[in-house]
Design an enzyme around this catalytic site. Sequence first.
Site, short mmCIF file in Angstrom:
data_model
loop_
_atom_site.label_atom_id
_atom_site.label_comp_id
_atom_site.label_asym_id
_atom_site.label_seq_id
_atom_site.Cartn_x
_atom_site.Cartn_y
_atom_site.Cartn_z
N ASP A 63 0.87 -1.17 0.00
CA ASP A 63 0.00 0.00 0.00
C ASP A 63 0.91 1.23 0.00
O ASP A 63 2.12 1.12 0.26
CB ASP A 63 -0.89 -0.03 1.24
CG ASP A 63 -1.81 1.17 1.32
OD1 ASP A 63 -2.31 1.59 0.27
OD2 ASP A 63 -2.00 1.69 2.43
N ASP A 65 -0.21 4.98 1.21
CA ASP A 65 -0.45 5.91 2.30
C ASP A 65 -0.29 5.23 3.66
O ASP A 65 -0.93 4.21 3.94
CB ASP A 65 -1.85 6.51 2.18
CG ASP A 65 -2.01 7.29 0.88
OD1 ASP A 65 -1.33 8.30 0.72
OD2 ASP A 65 -2.81 6.85 0.03
#
Length: 599
Positions: A63, A65
């Site tokens: 991922d 963020d």
Amino acid sequence: MAKIKEENNLNIDEMKRRDNINESFSTDAELRKRNMRTKREPGHRIFVNRSLQLDRIKFYGFDMDYTLALYKSPEFEELTFQEVIESLIELGYPEQIRDFVYDRTFPLRGLWYDKLYGNLLKVDAHGNILTVVHGFKFLSGHEVRQYYPNKYITGDDRIYVYYTLFSLPEIYLIACLIDYFSNVASYVEDRTAIKFGENILSFRAIFNDVRNSVERVHYKGQLKEMVCQNIEKYIHKDEQLPILLDRIRSHGAKTFLLTNSEYWYTDKLMTYLLTTDDNNLKRDWKSYFCYIVVDAQKPLFFAEGTILRIIDPHTGSMKLGSYSGQLQQNEVYSGGSCEVFSKLIGSMGKDVLYVGDHIFGDIIKSKKQKAWRTMLVVPELNHELKVFHDKRDLFNTLEALDTSINELLRSFDMTSNRGPDVVSKIKQKIQQCTHELDMNFGLLGSLFRTGSRQTHFASQVTRFADIYASSVVNLVYYPFFYFFRAVPQLMPHESTVNPEEPMHVKSWGDETSRPDSPDRRRSTYYQALMNTPRFDRSISTSASIQTHPDLPLYVTHDHDADGDPDDDSQPNVDQDLDFDLRSRVTYTPPRRNTESPKK
């Protein structure tokens, strides 16, 4: 004779070694001591819930963020906080809320919000309520029971769980608003709403307004543009991140980026994170990944998903139509689903290690839907480790107090009419000690526990995250052949029984057995194998009836097998068996009852 004596001494030494190993598993305290022996700094360590072998991983997914791009706290949270306030004022909220000042010590990830009563709840793994806050007011036990008579709640439609670090400003803003409306004279608080004049503002409506404003601030792009304008202020840069990504690929595994962010924002952040001082040629950040997917819309990506489209990296616009070819390196894709993505890259579920920060959107869904191996990034972990280390004496005191109650009540049974009065005093000391320990973590305590009880968030981490760490770059400190071995999990009946005390109990199913009858649970070693009758399965006759299960001739009871099925080759049953690998308790078939029934 000398050779026989030497072999006997070796056998004795081996038995002593095994006895020492067994003794090391006798208590939880000894287990903790054994697992604390490590050369890695606590802040660099990766912690294990389920065993995982890195050499079985073929795909590393990330991922962006709060995983690859770690936002600085409280700078980013303060920016979000102020932007959401402006959005609320546009909805008609009073101008005075601009005076709110963000306080990082209050909000905590994993809290539940009760939309009916406007309360923030800290809940344990079973739904039991640990702490309740209404605005900035911490409710007493008596006040909590007025809302929740059993101090228990289930996660239904009235509950919203704050899973992610993006939620911290939202949590604090909701507390600020409820505290404001509860204390300003022109507003009257009802049980489920705020009244002013002929208007009513329910706590559910406050939640909806804040939630919609947060989404509007995040998705309309203004907040992200402000981050990009001063990226060094809001994004933490780790020089080891490009090293990690290159090392993964140099060892034969593939990497992919799977993020909900738009391409333009992903491009800005990843360019900043993966551009190093010695990179004079300005290496394209996309070269660090084999596959790149933006606008993934997790957790929808792990369900039915969306249309998979290809993005023109020069313009940032999506090309017409749904993409159906093979995924290519240095190309950027938008949307899609996990089912389609897995087929296109050729992954088989457990050969993927996905690293994310969102316990629900990244970890739970990828584990449930595709059985991906999971690594949870918990940036709060270093703070939790430091406090738990510095205040370990408080936790040890809690354990000692719990033990003292058990010792005091040990000699009582149902014939006793009254227990010792000192128990109530010990309970008060436990409450005081728990409160003191919580306050060292923050106003709402630890992310993982309240005293000796684990939180709902902790139970989710334990259940769905195979491994977890404070940062994704902690992977740098482990070799690619590393075997993350889970700590043995002892249940209460295993951890509280003293192996040195005699055990005067009858095993279930053996109450009517005769003293001279064989114990089917007794270790039999070779006798079980030699005495077990076998049938020639090549002869298929009606008389060849197998009356009992076969004794397994190879290891079948293994909880660490997580690799390719081709690696789990079964040994020939005729070869010598290694009884060091066999369970110490083997199976002895029951005897047929040949006695005539009594008339």
